[in-house]
Design a protein around this motif. Structure first.
Motif, PDB file in Angstrom:
ATOM      1  N   UNK A   6      34.757  30.325  99.561  1.00 38.70           N
ATOM      2  CA  UNK A   6      35.330  30.688 100.884  1.00 38.70           C
ATOM      3  C   UNK A   6      34.688  32.011 100.756  1.00 38.70           C
ATOM      4  N   UNK A   7      34.062  32.202 102.183  1.00 41.46           N
ATOM      5  CA  UNK A   7      33.567  33.707 102.352  1.00 41.46           C
ATOM      6  C   UNK A   7      34.488  34.798 102.538  1.00 41.46           C
ATOM      7  N   UNK A   8      35.762  34.506 102.778  1.00 41.60           N
ATOM      8  CA  UNK A   8      36.724  35.303 103.107  1.00 41.60           C
ATOM      9  C   UNK A   8      37.477  35.836 101.711  1.00 41.60           C
ATOM     10  N   UNK A   9      37.801  36.900 101.447  1.00 39.77           N
ATOM     11  CA  UNK A   9      38.440  37.311 100.361  1.00 39.77           C
ATOM     12  C   UNK A   9      39.796  36.657 100.129  1.00 39.77           C
ATOM     13  N   UNK A  10      40.216  35.848  99.066  1.00 40.57           N
ATOM     14  CA  UNK A  10      41.217  35.494  98.864  1.00 40.57           C
ATOM     15  C   UNK A  10      42.096  36.398  97.907  1.00 40.57           C
ATOM     16  N   UNK A  11      43.160  37.074  98.256  1.00 43.81           N
ATOM     17  CA  UNK A  11      43.710  37.993  97.631  1.00 43.81           C
ATOM     18  C   UNK A  11      45.135  37.752  96.988  1.00 43.81           C
ATOM     19  N   UNK A  12      45.430  37.996  95.572  1.00 50.87           N
ATOM     20  CA  UNK A  12      46.642  38.158  95.054  1.00 50.87           C
ATOM     21  C   UNK A  12      46.972  39.266  94.402  1.00 50.87           C
ATOM     22  N   UNK A  13      48.350  39.728  94.194  1.00 52.34           N
ATOM     23  CA  UNK A  13      48.697  40.749  93.499  1.00 52.34           C
ATOM     24  C   UNK A  13      48.103  41.033  92.082  1.00 52.34           C
ATOM     25  N   UNK A  14      47.431  42.084  91.536  1.00 51.42           N
ATOM     26  CA  UNK A  14      47.140  42.311  90.291  1.00 51.42           C
ATOM     27  C   UNK A  14      48.172  42.043  89.282  1.00 51.42           C
ATOM     28  N   UNK A  15      47.856  41.526  88.319  1.00 45.72           N
ATOM     29  CA  UNK A  15      49.008  41.429  87.204  1.00 45.72           C
ATOM     30  C   UNK A  15      49.486  42.632  86.825  1.00 45.72           C
ATOM     31  N   UNK A  16      50.960  42.853  86.818  1.00 47.27           N
ATOM     32  CA  UNK A  16      51.681  43.865  86.195  1.00 47.27           C
ATOM     33  C   UNK A  16      50.961  44.684  84.960  1.00 47.27           C
ATOM     34  N   UNK A  45      51.580  46.395  93.103  1.00 47.58           N
ATOM     35  CA  UNK A  45      51.701  46.506  94.862  1.00 47.58           C
ATOM     36  C   UNK A  45      50.105  46.381  95.171  1.00 47.58           C
ATOM     37  N   UNK A  46      49.159  46.382  94.216  1.00 49.64           N
ATOM     38  CA  UNK A  46      48.109  46.410  94.389  1.00 49.64           C
ATOM     39  C   UNK A  46      47.242  44.954  94.682  1.00 49.64           C
ATOM     40  N   UNK A  47      46.531  44.492  95.765  1.00 45.93           N
ATOM     41  CA  UNK A  47      45.904  43.051  95.544  1.00 45.93           C
ATOM     42  C   UNK A  47      44.409  43.141  95.145  1.00 45.93           C
ATOM     43  N   UNK A  48      44.164  42.168  94.677  1.00 45.81           N
ATOM     44  CA  UNK A  48      42.585  41.837  94.137  1.00 45.81           C
ATOM     45  C   UNK A  48      42.091  40.590  94.662  1.00 45.81           C
ATOM     46  N   UNK A  49      40.796  40.344  94.744  1.00 38.57           N
ATOM     47  CA  UNK A  49      40.210  38.998  95.341  1.00 38.57           C
ATOM     48  C   UNK A  49      40.264  38.342  94.346  1.00 38.57           C
ATOM     49  N   UNK A  50      40.617  37.121  94.180  1.00 30.53           N
ATOM     50  CA  UNK A  50      40.734  36.046  93.277  1.00 30.53           C
ATOM     51  C   UNK A  50      39.392  35.171  93.348  1.00 30.53           C
ATOM     52  N   UNK A  51      38.763  35.169  94.602  1.00 30.77           N
ATOM     53  CA  UNK A  51      37.538  34.269  94.684  1.00 30.77           C
ATOM     54  C   UNK A  51      36.287  35.098  94.644  1.00 30.77           C
ATOM     55  N   UNK A  52      35.079  34.497  94.612  1.00 33.25           N
ATOM     56  CA  UNK A  52      34.034  35.217  94.778  1.00 33.25           C
ATOM     57  C   UNK A  52      33.572  35.735  96.222  1.00 33.25           C
ATOM     58  N   UNK A  53      34.374  35.146  97.129  1.00 32.68           N
ATOM     59  CA  UNK A  53      34.319  35.647  98.608  1.00 32.68           C
ATOM     60  C   UNK A  53      32.794  35.914  99.207  1.00 32.68           C
ATOM     61  N   UNK A  54      31.917  35.175  98.648  1.00 34.54           N
ATOM     62  CA  UNK A  54      30.531  35.233  99.251  1.00 34.54           C
ATOM     63  C   UNK A  54      30.415  33.794  99.669  1.00 34.54           C
TER      64      UNK A  54
END
Length: 630
Positions: free
Chosen positions: A205-215, A228-237
């Protein structure tokens, strides 16, 4: 977002209720696809807003960074998929989530059998999209705010017949889909489980799919601080922009499922980047199975069109002819303007050039599959062969290639499997044969048992047996293949060319001359029913047959037109008789009414063998009974 009042109740479209029930019970073994479908929808919403913002940048001024976010609430037992895409108005929520806006839905549902494995495959061809959420959720809540509007609305349903709509609160544009998980589906509250599903299905998926960073790990004796910080889980390209060497077969297959909503893997695909006079990238897929509404020529079709990596439209049908409507894929051009419309595409020389390239790419894929994986191609032909035949009349420049891809049943085989190519036929031609012979009929059995084939069987000449409804129309556009003329065995005078020696020709001419008086007697009785009566050269075992004159519409085509409600010209057949047959000899011995009855009996019998039915079967039966009693 807040709880809302003043809920409006609405009922689902009947087909939605049926589909939801069957889907939830058929797809239980592949539950995780719900996340793939909902992320795919969110990505589409982002693509649509990105395109709309080209004309109105104010739509994204408050939040220009597109993203999809997945969050969980263990206490509430919910998974939420959020996007900042185009969003939905109240009317959008009602129309998009309350109905299945696809033609033929009711017919599709009648095909569902109750066999879970087969039904899952059918539902996969139909595409489940949003409704897949009910596989794992007993309730779904959607909160959406359309870009450029000030109002948000909430949609709530347990998927059992009704949904509710009310005003709601949402600070920014986009959509939240909240899944209230069933008690037995709480495994999907696991962040690790969700990450693994995203990596499996949505990496492209070309859109970033984000989830919360592990604690972060906490000090001994202390609770870890929630992240409380999100990070992209997919390559997003965008997958098609990556190098082919960096893309696995699994990546290609999952991308196909993303753009097609098909559960099955594709049969094959081609990924090409072209630079030079034109610059574009194409990624085209040929499905393994036909969609349920393949025969609907008005159905939405075409590839996803991007211009300079910006999404333009979902179903750009201008780049593939209608006979290739089953092809799925992506086309990304650097030569079209970003503000391109369907009208501009229709008249653009760039469009025509891209279309020619895409068609050749698809036909090349099919040729390679036919050569290297004949079993896969045979399955393809069973699924899509009937629509491929449309190409004979619609794509003149590629007609020879399409003809080479055609598969037929023939007298070479005992069954109706269409696995004979024209090259196969030519390779088996008898010595002296310079034509490709075929017969069209209402059914395979009618074609296979036609009396017109008798002389060909006697001489060991193969005949193609055509019984699909489209065959008569399609084959009329194919006059020759590799300099071999295609000839119908039921039209015109039978010309066996070099397959008939001089002695046979002289004997035939002598028989015709001797039986001319009998032909005239038959013609006097049949009168306006026939165009002509003559001695046959086609029959060895049957007493008579009917044929169409050269250049006239065949009887089969006339029947097809009539069945489609079109007015067909009256086609008078040519009646041909076999003077050596005992029944013809018996008829020749009769006079008066007896000769008339025998003549009409032979004619009706020939018509029955040719078409499988008679206008007046009662009279035929009475006449036959009377002759038997005599």
């Amino acid at each position: 977002m807040s709880e809302t009042a003043n809920m409006e109740k609405h009922s689902f479209q009947t087909e939605v209720k049926q589909l939801l029930h069957i889907m939830v019970h058929s797809l239980y073994s592949n539950k995780e696809i719900f996340l793939r479908e909902l992320i795919s929808n969110a990505a589409d919403a982002v693509d649509k807003l990105r395109f709309k913002s080209l004309d109105d940048s104010s739509l994204i001024a408050d939040d220009p960074d597109f993203k999809i976010r997945i969050t969980t609430d263990e206490k509430a037992g919910t998974v939420t998929i959020s996007d900042n895409g185009i969003g939905m108005t109240k009317d959008d929520l009602i129309s998009n989530l309350g109905t299945i806006a696809r033609s033929g839905t009711a017919e599709f549902l009648t095909q569902l059998s109750g066999d879970q494995k087969k039904d899952a495959n059918l539902i996969g061809q139909f595409g489940v999209g949003f409704y897949s959420g009910f596989i794992v959720a007993d309730k779904m809540t959607v909160v959406s705010k359309a870009a450029g509007t000030d109002e948000a609305h909430q949609w709530v349903s347990s998927g059992e017949g009704e949904f509710e709509i009310a005003a709601a609160e949402r600070a920014t544009r986009g959509t939240d889909i909240i899944l209230h998980l069933k008690q037995e589906e709480k495994e999907f509250l696991s962040e690790w489980r969700l990450r693994s599903i995203i990596g499996k299905y949505s990496d492209h998926i070309s859109v970033p799919v984000e989830m919360l960073k592990p604690a972060e790990p906490a000090e001994e004796g202390k609770e870890p601080e929630p992240s409380t910080e999100f990070e992209a889980v997919n390559k997003a390209t965008a997958l098609w922009t990556r190098s082919k060497s960096d893309i696995s077969d699994e990546d290609y297959k999952e991308f196909y499922k993303h753009i097609s909503h098909d559960f099955a893997e594709p049969m094959t695909w081609a990924h090409n980047k072209v630079e030079g006079k034109q610059e574009y990238t194409s990624l085209l897929y040929i499905p393994k199975n036909a969609p349920y509404d393949l025969w609907n020529r008005e159905r939405s079709r075409g590839v996803k069109l991007y211009v300079q990596r910006v999404f333009i439209m979902d179903d750009a049908e201008q780049f593939l002819p209608i006979y290739l409507r089953f092809v799925r894929g992506v086309l990304d051009s650097n030569d079209l303007p970003l503000n391109v419309s369907r009208e501009i595409l229709q008249d653009s020389s760039v469009t025509q050039s891209l279309k020619n390239a895409c068609v050749k790419r698809v036909l090349s894929m099919l040729e390679k599959t036919a050569k290297n994986k004949p079993e896969d191609y045979q399955h393809f032909w069973q699924q899509f062969g009937s629509v491929m035949k449309e190409g004979l009349g619609e794509d003149f420049s590629n007609r020879e290639t399409i003809a080479g891809l055609m598969r037929f049943a023939s007298t070479h085989n005992d069954d109706q499997t269409q696995n004979v190519s024209l090259d196969d036929y030519i390779g088996r031609m008898t010595e002296g044969q310079d034509k490709i012979y075929y017969i069209t009929a209402e059914s395979f059995e009618t074609a296979k048992n036609s009396p017109h084939l008798e002389v060909f069987r006697k001489k060991g000449i193969e005949v193609l047996l055509l019984s699909d409804r489209i065959d008569e129309w399609a084959i009329s556009h194919l006059t020759d293949f590799k300099e071999k003329k295609l000839v119908s065995v039921t039209q015109g005078d039978l010309d066996l060319g070099n397959l008939e020696d001089e002695k046979e020709k002289q004997e035939r001419e002598q028989v015709e001359k001797e039986n001319q008086p009998l032909a005239e007697r038959f013609k006097e009785v049949l009168a306006e029913r026939v165009k002509e009566v003559k001695v046959t050269t086609r029959l060895t075992d049957s007493p008579a047959c009917v044929v169409s004159s050269e250049g006239e519409m065949s009887a089969q085509m006339a029947r097809l037109m009539a069945s489609a409600g079109q007015e067909a010209p009256e086609v008078k057949p040519v009646f041909e008789f076999n003077p050596e047959h005992p029944l013809v000899k018996r008829a020749a011995e009769q006079s008066g009414d007896d000769f008339n009855d025998w003549t009409l009996f032979l004619f009706d019998q020939a018509m029955l063998a040719e078409s499988g039915s008679l206008k007046d079967p009662g009279t035929f039966t009475r006449r036959l009974n009377a002759l038997l009693l005599k």
